[in-house]
Design a protein around this motif. Structure first.
Motif, short mmCIF file in Angstrom:
data_model
loop_
_atom_site.label_atom_id
_atom_site.label_comp_id
_atom_site.label_asym_id
_atom_site.label_seq_id
_atom_site.Cartn_x
_atom_site.Cartn_y
_atom_site.Cartn_z
N UNK A 33 0.83 -1.20 0.00
CA UNK A 33 0.00 0.00 0.00
C UNK A 33 0.87 1.25 0.00
N UNK A 34 0.75 2.01 -1.07
CA UNK A 34 1.55 3.22 -1.25
C UNK A 34 0.90 4.36 -0.45
N UNK A 35 1.72 5.08 0.33
CA UNK A 35 1.20 6.11 1.21
C UNK A 35 1.62 7.51 0.83
N UNK A 36 2.36 8.18 1.69
CA UNK A 36 2.76 9.57 1.44
C UNK A 36 3.83 9.66 0.35
N UNK A 37 3.86 10.81 -0.33
CA UNK A 37 4.76 11.03 -1.47
C UNK A 37 5.40 12.41 -1.34
N UNK A 38 6.69 12.50 -1.67
CA UNK A 38 7.36 13.80 -1.71
C UNK A 38 8.33 13.83 -2.89
N UNK A 39 8.47 15.01 -3.50
CA UNK A 39 9.36 15.18 -4.66
C UNK A 39 10.54 16.05 -4.22
N UNK A 40 11.75 15.66 -4.62
CA UNK A 40 12.95 16.38 -4.22
C UNK A 40 13.00 17.77 -4.86
N UNK A 41 13.70 18.72 -4.24
CA UNK A 41 13.78 20.09 -4.77
C UNK A 41 14.35 20.18 -6.18
N UNK A 42 15.20 19.22 -6.57
CA UNK A 42 15.73 19.26 -7.94
C UNK A 42 14.84 18.49 -8.91
N UNK A 43 13.76 17.89 -8.40
CA UNK A 43 12.81 17.19 -9.26
C UNK A 43 13.27 15.85 -9.78
N UNK A 44 14.42 15.35 -9.29
CA UNK A 44 14.98 14.12 -9.84
C UNK A 44 14.57 12.86 -9.08
N UNK A 45 14.10 13.03 -7.84
CA UNK A 45 13.84 11.87 -6.99
C UNK A 45 12.48 12.00 -6.30
N UNK A 46 11.82 10.87 -6.15
CA UNK A 46 10.55 10.81 -5.43
C UNK A 46 10.72 9.89 -4.23
N UNK A 47 10.28 10.34 -3.07
CA UNK A 47 10.27 9.51 -1.87
C UNK A 47 8.82 9.14 -1.57
N UNK A 48 8.61 7.91 -1.11
CA UNK A 48 7.26 7.49 -0.77
C UNK A 48 7.31 6.37 0.27
N UNK A 49 6.17 6.16 0.92
CA UNK A 49 6.08 5.07 1.89
C UNK A 49 5.33 3.89 1.28
N UNK A 50 5.71 2.71 1.72
CA UNK A 50 5.00 1.48 1.38
C UNK A 50 4.68 0.73 2.66
N UNK A 51 3.43 0.35 2.81
CA UNK A 51 3.02 -0.46 3.95
C UNK A 51 2.75 -1.88 3.49
N UNK A 52 3.29 -2.84 4.22
CA UNK A 52 3.06 -4.25 3.95
C UNK A 52 2.46 -4.90 5.18
N UNK A 53 1.66 -5.94 4.97
CA UNK A 53 0.95 -6.57 6.08
C UNK A 53 1.26 -8.06 6.14
N UNK A 54 1.35 -8.58 7.34
CA UNK A 54 1.55 -10.00 7.57
C UNK A 54 0.27 -10.59 8.14
N UNK A 55 -0.30 -11.56 7.43
CA UNK A 55 -1.49 -12.23 7.93
C UNK A 55 -1.15 -13.04 9.18
N UNK A 56 0.03 -13.66 9.21
CA UNK A 56 0.43 -14.46 10.37
C UNK A 56 0.63 -13.59 11.60
N UNK A 57 1.32 -12.46 11.42
CA UNK A 57 1.58 -11.57 12.56
C UNK A 57 0.39 -10.67 12.87
N UNK A 58 -0.56 -10.59 11.92
CA UNK A 58 -1.78 -9.80 12.10
C UNK A 58 -1.48 -8.31 12.27
#
Length: 679
Positions: A33-58
Motif C-alpha cells: 500500500x503506497x502512502x505519502x509522497x514527496x518530490x525532491x527540490x531538484x525534481x529528480x527523486x521521489x520519496x514514498x512510503x510502502x506499507x506491507x501486512x503479515x497475515x500471520x503476525x496480524x
C-alpha cells in the motif's frame, strides 16, 4: 510433439504462462500500500512510503523508498524492522527527514548519518519544513495546562500508576471515531533545526490544531518567507455541534518560549474552513470553505485570501463540485485540485486570473497531488478498481500521463479482474442515477450469475472506480457474483443539489433511487440471476440495509455492517452531534417525528429476509448498541440472523485476520441462502 517437449525442457522460460486466478483475501492483503509522497527540490527523486501486512503476525509495517522521477532505480531508504513514515526532502535536497518512533529524524539520501531532530516527550508528527530549512512545524498532543515536557510526563505517569482508572467528563466529545479523547489537545509547535529547541505556539490552548474533525491533511503551513504561520482550528465552546473550523495566522516574530502567541482569524464562514496553503510567491493564502454551518457535506469552495489587501474571493462560485486537496503551480498562476466527478476522483486546473476551470485527468481515483519544482509535471497517486495506488506523472504541457511506480504490477498480472462499467436508471422524480456494474472474473456470455447489491456509506459519499481495501468490489465479484453499486441521492460527484436531497429524507428519494437501480439491473442485464440477489452496506449503507429489511423481500439475504438501526438512541451515543441534527432537522426532542419516520427499528417487525449483522466494539461513530438492538429484534422476531462481533475493531474491520473472518462469514452467509435451480 517430441520436438516441442525437448524445446520446453531446454528453454523453460518459454513455458506457457500460468492461468490467472480471481482475487482472494491473501492477494488483497498481499498488496503493498503506497502512502505519502514527496518530490525532491531538484525534481529528480521521489520519496514514498510502502506499507506491507503479515497475515500471520496480524499487523503491518511501513518503510520508505526512493525512485528516480523517470521511474527507474527503485531502492529502499530505510529497511529496518520498525516503521518509518512521512518522508520529506530537506529544502536543499541533500537529506530526507522522516518520523521514526514518534520523533522527527533526518538522514542522508542513502539512509546513513541519521540524526534525531526532535526530542519532545509527547512525540512529533505531521511535520513541515520551512523554505529556508531552518524551522520545522509539527503537532503534538499535550495537556493544555502543561507548559513543559516534565509536566506532561508527570501527568501521564501519575495516571498510569493510579489504581483508579475512572474518568470524570464535563463536556461532550469525550470520545471520537475510535478513541477516547481524554484531556490532551493537539498543539502546533515550531522546531529550531539547529538548536533542537521546540516551542508550543498554541500554548495553554484548549483547542486542537488541526481540528479533531472536518479538517484536511494539510491544515497548517509556513509562509514562503518564513515570517508567518497559517493554521486551522475550531474555537467554538460546544464542539459536538460545531462545524465552524476557521483559518488563523500568527506572526513568527511573536513566538516566545513560555508565552501564548497571539493569532488572528482570516476566514469568515460559519461553516467548515480548512486546508490553508500559501502561494509560492507569498501573495495569497488559498483555503477551502463551506457556507452552511452544521452541515459537514456542503459544497467546498476554493477561497483566495489576498495577504496585502486582506480580502477574500471565492474562485469556484460557478463550479458545482467540491474542491478536494489542492496544490499551487510553481508560478502561482494556477491551482490543481481533485474532486469527485461521477465515478472518478478527477484532477482539475483552475486559472487564478480568469477563474477558468478545466478537467485535466478524468480516470480512476487520484490523490496526493505534487507539482515538480520546474512546474512541468504533476505527480499524483492513481488507482482504479483493478489497481491499487501507483505514482503517476502528468505532463502539464500536453497532458500525457506516465506510470512511475509498478509496486503491485507482478501480483496483479496473476489476477483476473474485469473493469467496472456503468449504467443509468431513472430515480425518484425521474432524476438520472448512475450505478457501477462489475462482472465476475471468467465471465461467460449466456450464463447467469448471482448479484451482490452494494450500498455506500456517508451518506454523502459515492462508489468510485477505486481499489478499496475493505469494501473491495473485485473481492465481492471474485466467487462469481455480479456487483451492482448505485450512487443514489446523497452521493457526491453529481452536483450539490443531488447531494443535498438526502438530508431529512434518509429513506425517501434515495430508497426509490436504489430500488429502481436494482429493478433496472434485473430487467436489462440477462446475465443476472434474479432468483439469487443479495445486498450489503456499511454505516449509512448499513442503515439502508436495515431499512430494506423492513420494506422489501427482494433479496435472498442481507449484510448490515456498522449500520444505524434506532435513530433516537443513535443520537444519544454518537459523538459528532452536528451530523444527526442537520440530517434530521434538530434534536430528537425538537423533531421527534422526523427521527421516528426514518428509523428502521420501527419497521423491523416486517422483516422476513435473513440478516447478518457485523460491528466493532470501538466504533464510536455508530455505537455497538445499534447492532445489539438490531440482532435482539431479529432473534426475537424469529428472523434467521447472525451477529459477527469484533471486540477489537472500530467503524472499520482493519486487522488482517479479522478481515479474513469478515469476508469468510459474508460469503458463507450468501452461499447458505443461494437458491439452487431445480432440474
Amino acid at each position: 510433439m517430441k520436438k516441442y517437449f525437448f524445446y520446453l525442457v531446454l528453454f523453460p522460460f518459454f513455458v506457457l504462462p500460468q492461468p490467472r486466478t480471481s482475487i482472494n483475501i491473501d492477494e488483497l492483503w498481499g498488496m503493498k500500500r503506497l502512502g505519502t509522497v514527496d518530490v525532491s527540490p531538484d525534481g529528480k527523486t521521489i520519496a514514498f512510503t510502502l506499507s506491507t501486512f503479515s497475515m500471520d503476525l496480524n499487523k503491518g509495517k511501513t518503510d520508505i523508498f526512493l525512485i528516480d522521477a523517470d521511474g527507474e532505480n527503485l531502492r529502499p531508504f530505510k529497511d529496518s524492522e520498525k516503521s518509518e513514515s512521512e518522508p520529506k526532502f530537506s529544502p536543499d535536497g541533500k537529506k530526507l527527514a522522516y518520523t521514526f518512533e514518534n520523533q522527527i529524524w533526518i538522514a542522508d539520501l542513502d539512509g546513513s548519518n541519521e540524526k534525531k531532530l526532535s526530542d519532545i516527550y509527547t512525540g512529533a508528527s505531521g511535520f513541515k519544513w520551512s523554505a529556508d530549512g531552518k524551522k520545522i512545524l509539527f503537532v503534538s498532543s499535550v495537556y493544555p495546562d502543561c507548559s513543559t515536557d516534565d509536566c506532561n510526563k508527570n501527568r501521564d505517569e501519575y495516571k498510569e500508576n493510579s489504581k483508579v482508572k475512572a474518568s470524570l467528563f464535563t463536556e461532550l466529545m469525550y470520545r471520537h471515531w475510535n478513541s477516547w479523547r481524554g484531556e490532551k489537545r493537539s498543539h502546533l509547535f515550531i522546531l529550531d533545526v539547529e538548536s533542537g529547541v521546540h516551542t508550543d505556539m498554541t500554548l495553554l490552548s484548549k483547542f486542537d490544531v488541526p481540528p479533531i474533525s472536518l479538517g484536511s491533511s494539510n491544515d497548517y503551513n509556513l509562509s514562503p518567507d518564513v515570517t508567518e504561520v497559517v493554521f486551522t482550528m475550531n474555537t467554538d465552546e460546544f464542539l459536538a455541534t460545531s462545524t465552524n473550523n476557521d483559518i488563523f495566522v500568527l506572526n513568527l516574530a511573536d513566538v516566545k518560549e513560555g508565552y501564548r502567541t497571539p493569532y488572528r482569524k482570516i476566514s469568515v464562514s460559519e461553516g467548515v474552513d480548512h486546508q490553508p496553503v500559501y502561494s509560492p510567491d507569498g501573495k495569497y493564502i488559498a483555503f477551502c470553505s463551506m457556507e452552511r454551518p452544521g452541515f459537514e457535506a456542503d459544497k467546498l469552495n476554493l477561497i483566495l485570501y489576498d495577504r496585502a489587501q486582506g480580502t477574500l474571493k471565492n474562485l469556484t462560485t460557478e463550479l458545482d463540485f467540491s474542491v478536494g486537496e489542492f496544490v499551487w503551480s510553481t508560478d502561482s498562476k494556477n491551482i490543481f485540485f481533485n474532486s469527485d466527478k461521477e465515478i472518478n476522483k478527477s484532477i482539475f486546473r483552475l486559472e487564478i486570473e480568469s477563474g477558468k476551470v478545466d478537467v485535466i485527468f478524468d480516470k480512476g481515483y487520484n490523490s496526493t497531488l505534487r507539482v515538480s519544482p520546474d512546474g512541468a509535471y504533476l505527480y499524483f497517486k492513481h488507482q482504479n478498481s483493478r489497481m491499487p495506488d501507483e505514482i503517476f506523472a502528468l505532463n502539464l504541457a500536453d497532458l500525457e500521463e506516465k506510470q512511475i511506480t509498478n509496486i503491485n504490477t507482478a501480483r496483479l498480472a496473476k489476477l483476473q479482474m474485469n473493469p467496472v462499467e456503468t449504467f443509468w436508471s431513472d430515480g425518484a422524480d425521474g432524476t438520472p442515477v448512475e450505478s457501477i456494474i462489475l462482472k465476475p472474473p471468467f465471465f461467460r456470455e449466456g450464463e447467469k450469475y448471482p448479484m451482490i447489491f452494494l450500498i455506500h456509506g456517508g451518506p454523502q459519499g459515492s462508489w468510485s472506480d477505486q481499489f478499496h481495501y475493505r469494501w473491495n468490489m473485485q473481492m465481492f465479484a471474485a466467487p462469481g457474483y455480479v456487483v451492482v453499486a448505485p450512487n443514489p441521492r446523497g452521493s457526491t460527484g453529481y452536483g450539490q443539489k443531488f447531494t443535498d436531497e438526502i438530508s431529512q429524507d434518509w429513506a425517501g428519494k434515495v430508497y426509490v433511487d436504489l430500488m429502481n437501480a436494482y429493478d433496472h439491473a434485473i430487467e436489462n442485464f440477462p446475465f443476472i440471476d434474479a432468483n439469487n440477489t443479495f445486498a450489503a452496506g456499511a454505516s449509512y449503507g448499513g442503515y439502508m440495509i436495515n431499512w430494506i429489511a423492513g420494506h422489501t423481500d427482494r433479496f435472498n439475504a442481507l449484510v448490515s455492517h456498522a449500520g444505524v438501526f434506532n435513530l433516537e438512541s443513535m443520537y444519544g451515543t454518537t459523538e459528532e452531534l452536528w451530523f444527526p441534527e442537520w440530517e434530521f432537522g434538530g434534536t430528537p426532542w425538537e423533531n421527534r417525528e422526523m427521527y421516528e419516520k426514518w428509523s428502521p427499528h420501527r419497521y423491523i417487525h416486517n422483516c422476513t429476509t435473513p440478516v447478518l449483522v457485523t460491528h466493532g466494539a470501538n466504533d464510536f461513530r455508530v455505537s455497538e448498541e445499534q447492532a445489539f438492538q438490531l440482532f435482539t429484534s431479529l432473534q426475537r422476531l424469529g428472523v434467521e440472523s447472525q451477529f459477527l462481533y469484533f471486540p477489537d475493531e472500530t467503524h472499520f474491520v482493519a486487522k488482517p485476520q479479522n478481515s479474513r473472518l469478515w469476508w469468510k462469514t459474508i460469503f458463507e452467509w450468501f452461499n447458505k441462502h443461494y437458491k439452487m435451480e431445480l432440474p
